[in-house]
Enzyme design. Structure first.
Site, PDB file in Angstrom:
ATOM      1  N   CYS B  86       4.036  -2.955 -11.268  1.00  0.00           N
ATOM      2  CA  CYS B  86       3.443  -4.183 -11.809  1.00  0.00           C
ATOM      3  C   CYS B  86       2.451  -3.856 -12.931  1.00  0.00           C
ATOM      4  O   CYS B  86       2.866  -3.427 -13.987  1.00  0.00           O
ATOM      5  CB  CYS B  86       2.826  -5.017 -10.687  1.00  0.00           C
ATOM      6  SG  CYS B  86       2.600  -6.742 -11.158  1.00  0.00           S
ATOM      7  N   HIS B 200       6.973  -5.387  -6.227  1.00  0.00           N
ATOM      8  CA  HIS B 200       6.028  -4.596  -5.426  1.00  0.00           C
ATOM      9  C   HIS B 200       6.683  -4.022  -4.165  1.00  0.00           C
ATOM     10  O   HIS B 200       6.561  -4.611  -3.086  1.00  0.00           O
ATOM     11  CB  HIS B 200       4.866  -5.489  -4.978  1.00  0.00           C
ATOM     12  CG  HIS B 200       3.906  -5.835  -6.061  1.00  0.00           C
ATOM     13  ND1 HIS B 200       2.811  -5.053  -6.369  1.00  0.00           N
ATOM     14  CD2 HIS B 200       3.867  -6.880  -6.914  1.00  0.00           C
ATOM     15  CE1 HIS B 200       2.137  -5.603  -7.369  1.00  0.00           C
ATOM     16  NE2 HIS B 200       2.753  -6.724  -7.723  1.00  0.00           N
ATOM     17  N   GLU B 202       5.600  -1.707  -2.368  1.00  0.00           N
ATOM     18  CA  GLU B 202       4.548  -1.380  -1.383  1.00  0.00           C
ATOM     19  C   GLU B 202       4.154  -2.605  -0.546  1.00  0.00           C
ATOM     20  O   GLU B 202       3.445  -2.472   0.448  1.00  0.00           O
ATOM     21  CB  GLU B 202       3.331  -0.767  -2.091  1.00  0.00           C
ATOM     22  CG  GLU B 202       2.342  -1.728  -2.737  1.00  0.00           C
ATOM     23  CD  GLU B 202       2.811  -2.334  -4.057  1.00  0.00           C
ATOM     24  OE1 GLU B 202       4.008  -2.204  -4.390  1.00  0.00           O
ATOM     25  OE2 GLU B 202       1.973  -2.963  -4.740  1.00  0.00           O
TER      26      GLU B 202
END
Lengths: 79, 224
Positions: B86, B200, B202
């Site tokens: 990002c 994302h 994560e």
């Protein structure tokens, strides 16, 4: 001396903000507008008094930080 | 396996990233941007998501001048693996470690939702645990995720297998949320050691939170 830097998306790179503003102007019945480009203006107050040197400095600033030359053009005006 | 995670003023995904890699068994260290070096034993350097320097001027434009970025460039030049997520992707394009640039989303909205992505090329460390054509479900959260590269650059990305991920629907049909050129969600550099993506992974580490497809993406780094 003052440097006025205008940064805008390159021609050919779709300007979504310009498109949105164009559409909004149409909604307000301003029908004579062919295209809208939205950019930003950065005004620098410089200590430099030599125009040529100021232009070289500001050009370097544009290349390194003020514009992303992958997608943006810049114009510099010294006043 | 040691993962170092960069933190700028305004970074807000460093702890999610730390959680993700520790869940996979890696050691982690968060590195403040004023540091002029990165930990010597780093196997993977992550430029985490967020809003570095408030995204003033342009996303990632100011972060590229942080002291640590010189060390990041040297690390990448020596073949070290770098992943930008990002805002980290934006920082890497601004730094010219990755080609292209990120523009305002085409609809001008901040988009925050789960989105499907199709794996375009798994011939790299990042996606080697996935197959080409696999579809994963990963959150996106960005205002400036509209990837742009000119026609010549796009051709080069295609020829070198540098397009990693495209935005699709659950069946793998192109579905572009932000106007990205060729619906691109992630790319890598020519040497395939610097990776960047807007979604994302994560944040997709627990099925109970909506998806654990991030596990398959990030664990590609663990064995390298």
């Amino acid at each position: 001396m003052k440097a006025i830097v205008n940064v805008s998306l390159k021609q050919g790179v779709l300007d979504s903000q310009g498109k949105a503003v164009h559409h909004a102007l149409g909604s307000l019945h301003f029908n004579g507008v062919e295209d809208v480009r939205v950019g930003k203006q950065i005004v620098l107050q410089l200590q430099e008094t030599d125009k040529e040197k100021a232009m070289a400095d500001v050009t370097k600033m544009c290349e390194e930080l003020l514009a992303n030359t992958v997608i943006e053009d810049y114009e510099i005006e010294l006043v | 396996m040691k993962v170092s995670i960069l933190q700028f003023p305004g970074t807000n995904c460093e702890y999610d990233t730390q959680y993700a890699f520790e869940k996979l068994g890696a050691q982690t260290e968060i590195v403040w941007h004023k540091s002029e070096s990165i930990p010597a034993d780093t196997d993977l350097l992550v430029v985490a998501g967020g809003f570095s320097y408030g995204d003033y001027l342009r996303s990632g434009a100011i972060a590229k001048f942080s002291p640590v970025m010189q060390a990041v460039k040297e690390y990448a030049d020596k073949g070290g693996k770098v992943l930008g997520i990002c805002n980290g992707f934006q920082v890497l394009t601004e730094s010219r470690l990755l080609p292209g640039a990120l523009k305002r989303n085409e609809n001008l909205h901040f988009i925050s939702k789960h989105h499907h992505l199709k794996v375009e090329n798994n011939d790299n460390t990042f996606l080697k645990k996935l197959d080409n054509g696999d579809v994963v479900n990963i959150p996106i959260a960005h205002h400036d995720g509209n990837y742009y590269i000119d026609a010549d650059g796009l051709k080069e990305l295609e020829e070198n297998g540098q397009i990693l991920l495209r935005y699709t629907d659950a069946e793998g049909n192109v579905q572009n949320p932000n106007g990205s050129v060729a619906s691109i969600a992630g790319v890598c550099n020519k040497n395939k050691n610097v990776f960047g993506l807007m979604p994302h992974p994560e944040r997709a580490m627990e099925a109970v939170l909506g998806s654990d497809d991030g596990v398959k993406m990030l664990e590609g780094f663990l064995e390298s």
